[in-house]
Design an enzyme around this catalytic site. Structure first.
Site, PDB file in Angstrom:
ATOM      1  N   ALA A   1       0.849  -1.191   0.000  1.00  0.00           N
ATOM      2  CA  ALA A   1       0.000   0.000   0.000  1.00  0.00           C
ATOM      3  C   ALA A   1       0.886   1.243   0.000  1.00  0.00           C
ATOM      4  O   ALA A   1       2.083   1.175   0.298  1.00  0.00           O
ATOM      5  CB  ALA A   1      -0.907  -0.003   1.226  1.00  0.00           C
TER       6      ALA A   1
ATOM      7  N   GLY B   1      -0.661  -5.236   0.743  1.00  0.00           N
ATOM      8  CA  GLY B   1      -1.900  -5.155  -0.018  1.00  0.00           C
ATOM      9  C   GLY B   1      -1.805  -5.839  -1.364  1.00  0.00           C
ATOM     10  O   GLY B   1      -2.819  -6.307  -1.902  1.00  0.00           O
TER      11      GLY B   1
ATOM     12  N   GLU C   1      -2.455  -9.424  -0.715  1.00  0.00           N
ATOM     13  CA  GLU C   1      -3.887  -9.543  -0.436  1.00  0.00           C
ATOM     14  C   GLU C   1      -4.707  -9.472  -1.719  1.00  0.00           C
ATOM     15  O   GLU C   1      -5.692 -10.202  -1.882  1.00  0.00           O
ATOM     16  CB  GLU C   1      -4.312  -8.448   0.545  1.00  0.00           C
ATOM     17  CG  GLU C   1      -3.741  -8.654   1.944  1.00  0.00           C
ATOM     18  CD  GLU C   1      -4.061  -7.505   2.879  1.00  0.00           C
ATOM     19  OE1 GLU C   1      -4.773  -7.727   3.866  1.00  0.00           O
ATOM     20  OE2 GLU C   1      -3.591  -6.376   2.619  1.00  0.00           O
TER      21      GLU C   1
ATOM     22  N   GLU D   1       3.362  -6.309   7.248  1.00  0.00           N
ATOM     23  CA  GLU D   1       2.741  -5.164   7.924  1.00  0.00           C
ATOM     24  C   GLU D   1       3.257  -4.934   9.337  1.00  0.00           C
ATOM     25  O   GLU D   1       3.285  -3.786   9.806  1.00  0.00           O
ATOM     26  CB  GLU D   1       1.220  -5.338   7.951  1.00  0.00           C
ATOM     27  CG  GLU D   1       0.520  -5.079   6.616  1.00  0.00           C
ATOM     28  CD  GLU D   1       0.463  -6.299   5.711  1.00  0.00           C
ATOM     29  OE1 GLU D   1      -0.220  -6.236   4.679  1.00  0.00           O
ATOM     30  OE2 GLU D   1       1.118  -7.316   6.035  1.00  0.00           O
TER      31      GLU D   1
END
Length: 258
Positions: free
Chosen positions: A65, A110, A113, A133
């Protein structure tokens, strides 16, 4: 139309390229909004039978991200951001048309994901996967804790998320995170090859396979009951009649999605 993604349609497949190569294709709110629009197109456009999500360039699928956006978020704003991400990735996961992730480099945070929200993953030999993360004092927020556990098992998922380690494409294949590993130049070719096989099958049956397989990991759904009902529903379709007739007559079936 788009500023952070590119799209093309080829042989009834929508190719979605995350296009921020200077930022390693990192996800920001604009990327997510445009990705949501592209997924809407998959649902609505009858010309589209499938989709492939990949990254622009040779280094990254999506390297995470955009952390610069995180610094100004309150806890409530972070919850709202995660909710939006969950909604978009669930739309990918629930798409009645197959969506493949073609992972052409780093798929971290992300990006991992996003790849896991797709129905399955093909990786280039240079791909790397991880959920780092905890290095930032946070956890995956777009479904990573749930999908990673479902795909590779609790123990490996715990270790990967708590150490923030990356794994290479071969380890991802061994762990069940990806279906195939190919040379970078063969990545999209492999995706097209698999989708050509899927396109020849009954579209409504494909959609029901997706629905029932997703039901296997949905705690709110009795997956067996769902399968029974969807199996029965197939018998109301013209495609079921065509498929059975083609089998008996020893000829290729011609499905119309009805």
């Amino acid at each position: 139309m788009y500023q952070t993604i590119n799209t093309t349609i080829e042989n009834n497949t929508l190719f979605i390229y995350i296009n921020r190569p200077d930022k390693m294709n990192a996800l920001n709110q604009q990327v997510m909004a445009e990705l949501a629009l592209a997924i809407d197109e998959v649902y609505k456009n009858q010309e589209i039978k499938s989709a492939v999500i990949t990254g622009t360039g040779e280094k990254a699928f999506v390297a995470g991200a955009d952390i610069s956006e995180f610094l100004r978020l309150s806890p409530q704003q972070a919850v709202e951001l995660a909710n939006k991400g969950h909604m978009i990735f669930k739309r990918i996961e629930d798409s009645p048309k197959p969506i493949i992730a073609a992972v052409n480099g780093f798929a971290l945070g992300g990006g991992c994901e996003l790849a896991m929200a797709c129905h399955f993953r093909i990786a280039a030999t240079n791909a790397k996967f991880g959920q780092p993360e905890v290095n930032l004092g946070i956890i995956p927020g777009y479904g990573g804790t749930q999908r990673l556990t479902a795909l590779i098992g609790k123990g490996k998922a715990m270790e990967l998320m708590m150490t923030a380690d990356m794994i290479n494409a071969q380890d991802a294949l061994q762990w069940g995170l990806v279906n195939h590993v190919v040379a970078p130049e063969e990545l999209l070719t492999k995706a097209k090859e698999i989708l050509a096989k899927i396109h020849a099958k009954a579209p409504l049956a494909i959609a029901r396979v997706i629905k029932c397989t997703n039901g296997a990991i949905d705690k709110d759904i009795d997956g067996y009951e769902l399968e029974i009902n969807e199996f029965g529903a197939c018998f109301s379709t013209k495609d079921m009649q065509e498929g059975a007739a083609a089998f008996i007559e020893k000829r290729p079936a011609s499905f119309i999605g009805e």
